[in-house]
Motif scaffolding. Structure first.
Motif, PDB file in Angstrom:
ATOM      1  N   LYS A 157      -2.491  -5.218  -0.341  1.00 18.60           N
ATOM      2  CA  LYS A 157      -0.342  -4.754  -0.731  1.00 18.60           C
ATOM      3  C   LYS A 157      -0.067  -5.531  -1.718  1.00 18.60           C
ATOM      4  O   LYS A 157       0.796  -5.363  -3.065  1.00 18.60           O
ATOM      5  CB  LYS A 157      -0.050  -5.384   0.228  1.00 18.60           C
ATOM      6  N   TYR A 167       1.213  -3.992  -4.970  1.00 19.28           N
ATOM      7  CA  TYR A 167       2.816  -4.658  -5.523  1.00 19.28           C
ATOM      8  C   TYR A 167       2.379  -5.170  -7.534  1.00 19.28           C
ATOM      9  O   TYR A 167       3.585  -4.478  -7.602  1.00 19.28           O
ATOM     10  CB  TYR A 167       3.383  -5.833  -4.447  1.00 19.28           C
ATOM     11  N   TRP A 179      -2.168   2.631  -1.891  1.00 19.19           N
ATOM     12  CA  TRP A 179      -2.460   1.346  -1.162  1.00 19.19           C
ATOM     13  C   TRP A 179      -3.113   2.793   0.274  1.00 19.19           C
ATOM     14  O   TRP A 179      -1.294   3.049   0.952  1.00 19.19           O
ATOM     15  CB  TRP A 179      -1.364   0.722  -0.855  1.00 19.19           C
ATOM     16  N   CYS A 235       5.758 -10.083  -1.541  1.00 19.74           N
ATOM     17  CA  CYS A 235       4.437  -9.264   0.187  1.00 19.74           C
ATOM     18  C   CYS A 235       4.523 -10.376   1.264  1.00 19.74           C
ATOM     19  O   CYS A 235       4.459 -10.458   2.165  1.00 19.74           O
ATOM     20  CB  CYS A 235       3.364  -9.300  -0.579  1.00 19.74           C
TER      21      CYS A 235
END
Lengths: 358, 182, 285
Positions: free
Chosen positions: B22, B26, B37, B156
């Motif tokens: 992730k 990002y 993803w 995140c």
């Protein structure tokens, strides 16, 4: 949240529903839609809304029925086996002209099937979301952005035509993350009133009745005819379709949702090889974009689905014999690769050249 | 490194492979690229092996499922053994050599072992071997500007857990430094 | 004839002592002679009138003989699918918490196909009112065995009498629901005599008042008859009911948290959970 953020498809649906003014969600756990319910469970209490984990999918859809009768924007979500359980309630909603949004994050079937992505509920969504004579609008997103946008649209369409609406997604779109820009939020208090809703008459009008029962055959007949007139209006005004590189295409792939993503890659790869390929992607599965199929100038159509061949029947009906139509699909949760679809395009292309050479 | 990155992050559930993926996605988003993803999901999530596919591209992404990666980040032996043969010849493999024995199968890809688990534990960053590997991957692949990667960590990890943000960044720096030396 | 006209006519000459409740519309019902649905629906309407809540009440009709009761009640009405009235009521109540929501259900609807919805709406403590008509038979479909049909009771689908070995035992709904913490009030009544009708009215009023006051889930079970499908005269049906039903389904209050000294179901539940730290909210963030 007007900036671009990375979100799971399931969460994008949930957030878009909140922004559409949905404050009532009724769920029941099932993979692969669970993040949607979990997102609602986190957000609803902070917005003064209702997240309720029902005792079953059957109860959840009937809570949706009650909330819709009360005149609020409401939603339920599930995956394939759970949707089967909801179909009774959806039929009642259709019969009682109740708006509401039902999300199906499809997995493989029949039976308990698998938990992997699938498009095997196409027939169910477009033909038989319950017993009786009815249809409902079915939106098929293909990106996480569309998961958000079409959910927002679905609430508007549901209210405008007083009909349940289905978002037909799948485990891949539900689980994957992509960048998304959320629609601007609506304050539910600013939504138009629903004078037909059962909210208590306050002595100001005769009582409202939400009902799908007509013991008089003539009345039921008239009710169905009236509803089908609305369906004609939906067919006129709500068809959505995307065409990609179809203008000069000899071979056009018809695919929706996750399958259309793979097909798009295959179309690009075919073009690089000099094969004139294109993609027709229905965004509404009902009403079906039959006119867009008829308008194609292709020499052959290939229908690509994550099932054993369901949408192909609508393509055949629309094409009415105008093109040779073949099918390429995988089911059970297997996602075909762009290369496999490309191979199919190449095979058809070579067959066409052989034919022309003869 | 190829323009289009198709990565697989794989390991045991709980090692943070989905999180590392992730962060990469990002970072791609911040860099203005098309990204996707896709996790493995289901029973695998609950204690077995877990993996995710990450794609960074300049065109809209078709299938988000990566079958033949040009980047593999492997955090356990079964994942390493499973995905190694699928890595493309021009690809890049980063693996945790604390937990994985060197490759038995030949691969033409560039391959780097990083003692991520050991390094993380020694730096009091237990559980962040995923980010050590992430740093090493960035050092070898440079799939975005460094600032984009740092920004991705901020996105995140929830802002309420600021200490964790800093730890993640430190783990990443450790990985970058280690990768520079090999 | 418009609503209220006959009242006006009566009043012009004499003092009215008995009129149709406002919350009951002047329409012809589809109930058989001797059926007790009419009595119970009247009691519900009287209570709605007395509490002055018709304008804010939403009723749910079931599937069964009272399926068309949406035409009879003057408040807003919703027809639910078979067994799902408590789920529909939940959807309404959660959307409009200040409305009075009641479901009117029979035994097949409530205790067979809808048992999951019944139990879960009760255990969630939905602040709703359920009126449960138990006449030990499926009336509308022509007299089949119900979940509350008595042992050895002859019905169309238990022609040799309810066989306990194959069909098992009837469900005592009030006794079953009394175990649930979400429940505020349960009472079983009958409407076979003027006195019992008065008791039933009091119970129904209590069940509605509980909702108005936010006390919690309330259910009134009305042990009833079905002369048509029992194949008896109304009088014989009452006699059979008294002899067989009321001995198997004893009348009385099965739970009343207020009578136990609690303000509502939640308070009673907390007292019952005494000693369980998490259930008492200790250490909960």
């Amino acid at each position: 949240m007007t900036r671009k953020v990375l979100m799971k498809g399931n969460e994008a649906i949930a957030e878009a529903a909140l922004r559409a003014g949905c404050r009532h969600f009724f769920g029941y756990p099932i993979t692969p839609q669970t993040e949607l319910a979990a997102y609602m469970a986190r957000k609803m209490p902070k917005l003064g809304g209702t997240y309720l984990q029902a005792e079953s999918e059957i109860a959840a859809v009937n809570m949706l029925y009650g909330a819709a009768a009360a005149g609020v924007r409401a939603m339920t979500s599930s995956s394939s086996p759970g949707i089967s359980l909801k179909t009774e309630g959806i039929s009642y909603m259709a019969g009682a002209d109740l708006p509401g949004v039902i999300v199906n994050v499809q997995r493989g079937g029949p039976g308990l099937g698998s938990i992997q992505p699938s498009q095997s509920d196409y027939f169910q969504a477009t033909r038989a979301m319950g017993h009786g004579d009815f249809y409902l609008p079915v939106f098929a997103p293909s990106t996480v952005q569309e998961m958000a946008d079409l959910t927002f649209t679905a609430f508007n369409v549901a209210d405008e035509y007083r009909t349940p609406v289905v978002i037909l997604a799948d485990g891949m779109l539900g689980q994957m993350m992509e960048p998304v820009i959320m629609p601007e939020a609506i304050d539910p208090a600013t939504l138009p009133p629903k004078p037909w809703a059962t909210r208590g008459h306050e002595g100001a009008r005769a009582h409202n009745i939400i009902n799908s029962l007509h013991l008089d055959a003539q009345k039921l007949y008239e009710d169905n005819v009236r509803r089908f007139a609305t369906y004609e209006q939906i067919k006129r005004d709500e068809v959505r379709v995307e065409t990609y590189r179809t203008e000069d295409a000899d071979i056009v792939i018809c695919a929706f949702g996750a399958a259309a993503r793979i097909a798009r890659s295959a179309v690009n790869a075919a073009r690089e090889r000099g094969i004139k390929a294109g993609l027709l992607r229905p965004i509404t599965l009902w009403p079906y974009p039959a006119d867009a199929v008829k308008a194609l100038h292709a020499k052959a159509l290939v229908v690509v689905e994550l099932n054993m061949g369901q949408m192909i029947e609508d393509v055949r009906l629309a094409a009415d014999g105008a093109f040779p139509i073949s099918f390429f699909g995988r089911c059970g949760g297997i996602i075909p690769t762009p290369d496999e679809v490309l191979d199919e395009i190449v095979r058809i292309h070579e067959a066409m050249e052989d034919e022309e050479g003869r | 490194m190829a323009d289009q990155i198709e990565a697989i992050f794989a390991g045991f559930g709980g090692q943070g492979v989905l999180f590392a993926g992730k962060v990469m996605a990002y970072a791609g988003l911040i860099a203005g690229r098309e990204v996707s993803w896709l996790p493995s999901y289901g029973p695998e999530m609950r204690g077995g092996t877990a993996n995710c596919s990450v794609t960074l591209a300049d065109e809209p992404i078709g299938s988000p499922l990566v079958l033949h990666p040009n980047v593999l980040v492997a955090m356990n032996q079964p994942s390493f053994d499973k995905f190694l043969p699928e890595v493309r010849a021009d690809g890049l493999i980063i693996y945790d050599d604390t937990l994985i024995a060197p490759a038995s199968a030949p691969s033409k890809a560039r391959i780097f072992g990083i003692s991520a688990t050991k390094m993380a534990e020694e730096a009091d960053l237990g559980g962040l071997s995923n980010m050590v590997l992430m740093g090493a991957l960035w050092e070898k692949a440079r799939f975005c500007a460094e600032g984009d990667l740092i920004g991705a960590v901020d996105e995140c990890v929830s802002a309420s857990r600021q200490a964790l943000v800093e730890k993640n960044k430190r783990a990443m720096m450790l990985g970058m430094e280690a990768a520079r030396l090999i | 004839m418009k609503r209220g006209d006959e009242v006006a006519m009566t009043q012009s000459t004499e003092k009215a002592v008995f009129t149709r409740p406002h919350a009951l519309l002047p329409v012809v019902t589809n109930y058989c002679p001797g059926c007790t649905h009419g009595i119970v629906e009247r009691l519900v309407a009287e209570v709605i009138d007395e509490l002055g809540v018709e304008g804010k009440t939403v009723g749910i009709s079931p599937v069964g003989c009272s399926v068309t009761s949406y035409d009879f009640f003057g408040c807003d009405m919703i027809e639910a699918s078979h067994g799902r009235a408590p789920a529909v009521a939940t959807g309404v109540k959660r959307s409009l918490p200040d409305r009075i929501v009641f479901a009117y259900q029979g035994d097949g609807d409530l205790a067979s196909i809808g048992m999951a919805e019944t139990v879960h709406a009760a255990t969630r403590g939905e602040n709703i009112t359920i009126i449960f008509i138990n006449n030990a038979i499926y009336g509308m479909t022509g007299g089949q065995m119900a979940p509350t049909s008595l042992p050895h009771q002859v019905t169309q689908t238990s022609p040799y009498g309810r066989d306990l070995e194959t069909a098992g035992y009837p469900i005592r709904v009030c006794e079953l629901l009394a175990t649930l913490d979400g429940v505020a009030y349960l009472e079983r009544v009958s409407v076979d005599t003027p006195k019992s009708v008065r008791t039933a009215k009091k119970a129904i009023r209590h069940a509605f008042k509980n909702q108005v006051d936010g006390v919690g889930y309330s259910l009134v079970e009305v042990v009833s008859t079905c002369p048509t499908n029992w194949k008896m005269t109304p009088e014989d049906a009452f006699a059979w009911m008294r002899e067989n039903m009321l001995t198997y389904y004893p009348l009385g209050v099965y739970k009343d948290v207020q009578a136990e000294g609690f303000a509502n179901a939640a308070e009673a539940a907390r007292a019952r959970a005494e000693g369980c730290p998490i259930a008492c909210g200790e250490g909960v963030r």
